[in-house]
Motif scaffolding. Structure first.
Motif, short mmCIF file in Angstrom:
data_model
loop_
_atom_site.label_atom_id
_atom_site.label_comp_id
_atom_site.label_asym_id
_atom_site.label_seq_id
_atom_site.Cartn_x
_atom_site.Cartn_y
_atom_site.Cartn_z
N PHE A 130 0.84 -1.19 0.00
CA PHE A 130 0.00 0.00 0.00
C PHE A 130 0.88 1.24 0.00
CE2 PHE A 130 -1.76 3.49 2.47
CZ PHE A 130 -2.91 3.75 1.76
N PHE A 131 0.45 2.26 -0.70
CA PHE A 131 1.13 3.55 -0.65
C PHE A 131 0.07 4.64 -0.67
CE2 PHE A 131 1.62 1.15 -4.52
CZ PHE A 131 0.88 1.86 -5.43
N PRO A 132 0.28 5.69 0.11
CA PRO A 132 -0.73 6.76 0.22
C PRO A 132 -0.81 7.59 -1.05
CG PRO A 132 1.21 7.31 1.51
CD PRO A 132 1.42 5.91 0.98
N PRO A 133 -1.91 8.32 -1.22
CA PRO A 133 -2.10 9.12 -2.43
C PRO A 133 -0.95 10.08 -2.72
CG PRO A 133 -4.12 9.09 -1.15
CD PRO A 133 -3.06 8.41 -0.33
N GLU A 134 -0.39 10.74 -1.69
CA GLU A 134 0.68 11.72 -1.91
C GLU A 134 1.89 11.07 -2.57
OE1 GLU A 134 -0.48 10.99 1.37
OE2 GLU A 134 -2.10 12.43 1.10
N TYR A 135 2.26 9.88 -2.12
CA TYR A 135 3.39 9.17 -2.70
C TYR A 135 3.08 8.75 -4.13
CZ TYR A 135 7.06 5.77 -3.42
OH TYR A 135 8.13 5.08 -3.95
N LEU A 136 1.88 8.26 -4.34
CA LEU A 136 1.47 7.82 -5.67
C LEU A 136 1.48 8.99 -6.65
CD1 LEU A 136 0.54 5.61 -7.53
CD2 LEU A 136 -1.77 5.91 -6.66
N ILE A 137 1.01 10.15 -6.24
CA ILE A 137 1.00 11.33 -7.10
C ILE A 137 2.42 11.68 -7.54
CG2 ILE A 137 0.58 13.84 -7.15
CD1 ILE A 137 -1.88 13.18 -5.25
N LYS A 138 3.36 11.72 -6.60
CA LYS A 138 4.76 12.02 -6.93
C LYS A 138 5.32 11.00 -7.93
CE LYS A 138 5.93 14.36 -2.65
NZ LYS A 138 6.66 14.30 -1.39
N THR A 139 4.99 9.75 -7.72
CA THR A 139 5.47 8.69 -8.61
C THR A 139 4.87 8.84 -10.01
OG1 THR A 139 5.73 7.19 -6.74
CG2 THR A 139 5.63 6.19 -8.93
N LEU A 140 3.56 9.08 -10.08
CA LEU A 140 2.90 9.21 -11.38
C LEU A 140 3.41 10.42 -12.16
CD1 LEU A 140 -0.73 8.30 -10.32
CD2 LEU A 140 0.84 6.90 -11.66
N LEU A 141 3.75 11.48 -11.48
CA LEU A 141 4.25 12.69 -12.16
C LEU A 141 5.65 12.50 -12.73
CD1 LEU A 141 2.93 15.48 -9.78
CD2 LEU A 141 2.22 15.04 -12.15
N LYS A 142 6.38 11.49 -12.26
CA LYS A 142 7.75 11.25 -12.75
C LYS A 142 7.76 10.78 -14.20
CE LYS A 142 9.37 8.37 -9.56
NZ LYS A 142 10.30 7.57 -8.75
N TYR A 143 6.69 10.16 -14.63
CA TYR A 143 6.70 9.48 -15.93
C TYR A 143 5.81 10.16 -16.95
CZ TYR A 143 9.04 6.10 -13.08
OH TYR A 143 9.93 5.50 -12.24
N LYS A 144 6.13 11.41 -17.26
CA LYS A 144 5.37 12.13 -18.28
C LYS A 144 5.74 11.62 -19.67
CE LYS A 144 5.08 16.42 -15.79
NZ LYS A 144 5.55 17.77 -15.73
N LYS A 145 7.03 11.53 -19.92
CA LYS A 145 7.52 11.06 -21.21
C LYS A 145 8.28 9.78 -20.93
CE LYS A 145 7.89 15.67 -23.00
NZ LYS A 145 8.74 16.72 -23.49
N THR A 146 7.74 8.66 -21.41
CA THR A 146 8.32 7.38 -21.01
C THR A 146 8.75 6.51 -22.18
OG1 THR A 146 6.18 6.32 -20.96
CG2 THR A 146 6.92 7.33 -18.91
N THR A 147 8.76 7.06 -23.38
CA THR A 147 9.13 6.24 -24.51
C THR A 147 10.56 5.76 -24.36
OG1 THR A 147 7.66 7.53 -25.89
CG2 THR A 147 9.26 6.15 -27.02
N SER A 148 10.77 4.46 -24.40
CA SER A 148 12.13 3.93 -24.34
C SER A 148 12.79 4.09 -25.71
CB SER A 148 12.11 2.46 -23.91
OG SER A 148 11.31 1.70 -24.75
#
Length: 149
Positions: A130-148
């Motif tokens: 489990f991870f709280p919303p604040e942590y999840l938000i930070k994680t989701l914002l890291k991957y704006k452009k993810t094309t390998s």
């Protein structure tokens, strides 16, 4: 002195503008995240087509942390907005044979596990438990452009 004041104000404005780009304003009608209903293969195709990263959460009905993650984190408006608008998100039910097959691909044996993939299916990050919303938000914002590449 006026030039210094002008430059200072411009720098403050630019700093604020850059930080504001990372902030996601929840959309009033997104109260819960939208999860993709197709197969795992469909998720991969949709991510390529829309050029979006993939958010896979491996879950089971008997798993209390899984239920807490869904109830508390995925329903938070900013998380729901990020998942619904910027990701192809799918909850993989490991109680189904198809879900077990996908869990085998990623060697998932404990729950919940969330894996973020780029649009081509390359694993970017793995979150356990489990991870709280604040942590999840930070994680989701890291991957704006993810094309390998």
């Amino acid at each position: 002195m006026k030039l210094f004041s002008l430059i200072s104000n411009l720098l403050l404005f630019l700093n604020y503008s850059i930080k504001a780009q990372d902030k996601v304003t929840p959309i009033d009608n997104i109260l819960e995240a939208t999860f993709f209903q197709g197969t795992y293969q469909d998720v991969l195709l949709e991510a390529k087509r829309l050029h979006k990263p993939i958010f896979l959460t491996f879950s089971a009905s008997w798993c209390q942390p899984c239920q807490k993650l869904e109830a508390e984190s995925f329903s938070e408006p900013e998380v729901a907005s990020l998942l619904s608008l910027r990701y192809i998100a799918k909850i993989v039910d490991v109680e189904q044979f198809v879900g077990m097959d996908v869990a085998d691909i990623y060697k998932v044996s404990e729950y919940p596990i969330t894996i973020i993939l780029d649009e081509r299916g390359k694993e970017l990050e793995r979150l356990k438990g489990f991870f709280p919303p604040e942590y999840l938000i930070k994680t989701l914002l890291k991957y704006k452009k993810t094309t390998s590449k």
